[in-house]
Write a protein that holds these residues in place. Structure first.
Motif, short mmCIF file in Angstrom:
data_model
loop_
_atom_site.label_atom_id
_atom_site.label_comp_id
_atom_site.label_asym_id
_atom_site.label_seq_id
_atom_site.Cartn_x
_atom_site.Cartn_y
_atom_site.Cartn_z
N THR A 1 0.81 -3.51 -12.26
CA THR A 1 0.82 -3.03 -10.88
C THR A 1 -0.63 -2.77 -10.52
OG1 THR A 1 3.02 -2.03 -11.01
CG2 THR A 1 1.53 -1.20 -9.32
N ARG A 2 -1.08 -3.40 -9.46
CA ARG A 2 -2.45 -3.21 -8.97
C ARG A 2 -2.43 -2.41 -7.68
NH1 ARG A 2 -4.79 -5.62 -4.90
NH2 ARG A 2 -3.34 -7.37 -4.90
N VAL A 3 -3.32 -1.43 -7.61
CA VAL A 3 -3.45 -0.63 -6.39
C VAL A 3 -4.92 -0.63 -6.00
CG1 VAL A 3 -2.92 1.54 -5.24
CG2 VAL A 3 -1.57 0.84 -7.23
N GLY A 4 -5.25 -1.19 -4.83
CA GLY A 4 -6.64 -1.26 -4.39
C GLY A 4 -7.15 -2.69 -4.36
N ARG A 5 -8.40 -2.81 -3.92
CA ARG A 5 -9.03 -4.13 -3.79
C ARG A 5 -9.16 -4.81 -5.14
NH1 ARG A 5 -15.02 -2.56 -1.77
NH2 ARG A 5 -13.82 -1.21 -0.39
N ASP A 6 -8.90 -6.12 -5.15
CA ASP A 6 -8.94 -6.82 -6.43
C ASP A 6 -10.30 -7.42 -6.75
OD1 ASP A 6 -8.96 -8.83 -4.58
OD2 ASP A 6 -7.42 -10.05 -5.54
N ARG A 7 -11.26 -7.28 -5.85
CA ARG A 7 -12.63 -7.74 -6.12
C ARG A 7 -13.62 -6.73 -5.55
NH1 ARG A 7 -13.17 -13.12 -7.70
NH2 ARG A 7 -11.27 -14.38 -7.52
N GLY A 8 -14.72 -6.56 -6.28
CA GLY A 8 -15.80 -5.70 -5.79
C GLY A 8 -15.47 -4.23 -5.75
N ALA A 9 -14.53 -3.77 -6.58
CA ALA A 9 -14.16 -2.35 -6.59
C ALA A 9 -15.32 -1.49 -7.08
CB ALA A 9 -12.95 -2.13 -7.49
N ALA A 10 -15.42 -0.29 -6.51
CA ALA A 10 -16.48 0.63 -6.91
C ALA A 10 -16.30 1.11 -8.35
CB ALA A 10 -16.53 1.82 -5.96
N PHE A 11 -15.05 1.17 -8.81
CA PHE A 11 -14.73 1.55 -10.19
C PHE A 11 -13.29 1.13 -10.44
CE2 PHE A 11 -13.48 5.03 -7.50
CZ PHE A 11 -12.26 5.45 -8.00
#
Length: 292
Positions: A101-111
């Motif tokens: 399960t992914r939550v948030g942007r899948d590229r360029g995440a801050a962490f």
């Protein structure tokens, strides 16, 4: 080229470089429902605040917090808008198929935060908004609100194959984010994955910190690649844990602290095996790691 033009170009390059560096640095996570999720009472502090004993009361922290005890938290503890940033995916990582399960942007995440469940669990455990007092919903909102990404993978086994899956996920997350911070968190039997990853020099090099919640202690941790690289270690545990005794984990913390190693420990007084997953303050723990 005139000296003035050259100087201007150097100035522009310096500004652009500093902007890239600033973007790559994970900023502290801002407050999010801290009044509900912050530690309810600090009974004792040692080691300059790195060792904390937190009061835990079942009547207050389960019955008073949940609409249906241990199954559904009260509505005030969750914000469901974050589900628009959530997706179930099957990743093909070098021939290894991993359900996440992914939550948030899948590229360029801050962490990046990766949560490893214990025995009998799968990705649904770490994505459940209403169980564990809403603590995973808060983690989702903290992560997405700060430009990060959260992965809750299904661990098919807690042996070498499972470790290889998570090592591949760590590498994938680091590459997708441009090598920004990756934090690996493991609960209960999932701690076997954390300790095995700590021996993987390549995987450890991509991590910024590790969290072990209600897990087993590793007596050989000081021989690991993680120890040699001084990877920050955060522990949380219930004092009445009947599965993995708190005293053994505290002894490991003490042995690390005595050597000046970057480590923290939160002990929930009278808490049981599942208490750390419900009660660990994600914002406090992640900010401590990201500040290292």
């Amino acid at each position: 080229m005139s000296t003035i033009v050259f100087s201007i170009r150097c100035l522009i390059a310096a500004v652009l470089f500093s902007s890239v560096v600033a973007a790559a640095e994970a900023k502290p996570l801002p407050p999010y429902k801290d009044a509900l999720f912050g530690y309810p009472e600090i009974l004792r502090e040692e080691d300059g605040g790195d060792f904390r004993v937190v009061g835990y009361q079942e009547l207050r922290d389960i019955n008073g917090r949940d609409q249906i005890p241990e199954r559904r938290v009260k509505r005030a503890y969750v914000s469901l808008g974050v589900k628009s940033s959530q997706a179930n995916e099957t990743l093909d990582l070098g021939g290894r198929s991993i359900d996440v399960t992914r939550v948030g942007r899948d590229r360029g995440a801050a962490f990046t935060v990766i949560f490893i469940h214990g025995r009998g669990g799968d990705r649904r455990l770490g994505a459940n908004d209403f169980s564990f007092g809403g603590n995973f919903n808060r983690l989702k909102n903290l992560t997405v609100g700060s430009g990060g990404i959260y992965y809750a993978p299904s661990v098919r086994s807690f042996d070498a194959a499972g470790v290889a899956d998570i090592a591949a996920l760590i590498r994938f997350a680091a590459e997708r984010s441009g090598n920004r911070p990756v934090v690996l968190s493991c609960a209960s039997m999932g701690s076997f994955i954390c300790w095995a990853i700590s021996r993987d020099q390549q995987a450890t090099a991509m991590l910024s910190g590790m969290m072990v919640m209600g897990g087993v202690a590793d007596p050989a941790f000081q021989e690991s690649a993680a120890y040699k690289s001084r990877l920050p270690m955060f522990f949380s545990h219930g004092s009445n844990d009947s599965v993995y005794p708190a005293e053994v984990q505290i002894a490991l913390y003490r042995s690390l602290k005595d050597k000046g190693y970057p480590t923290r420990f939160v002990l929930f007084e009278t808490g049981s095996h599942g208490t750390p997953v419900r009660m660990t303050d994600w914002r406090d723990a992640l900010n401590w790691i990201l500040e290292r």
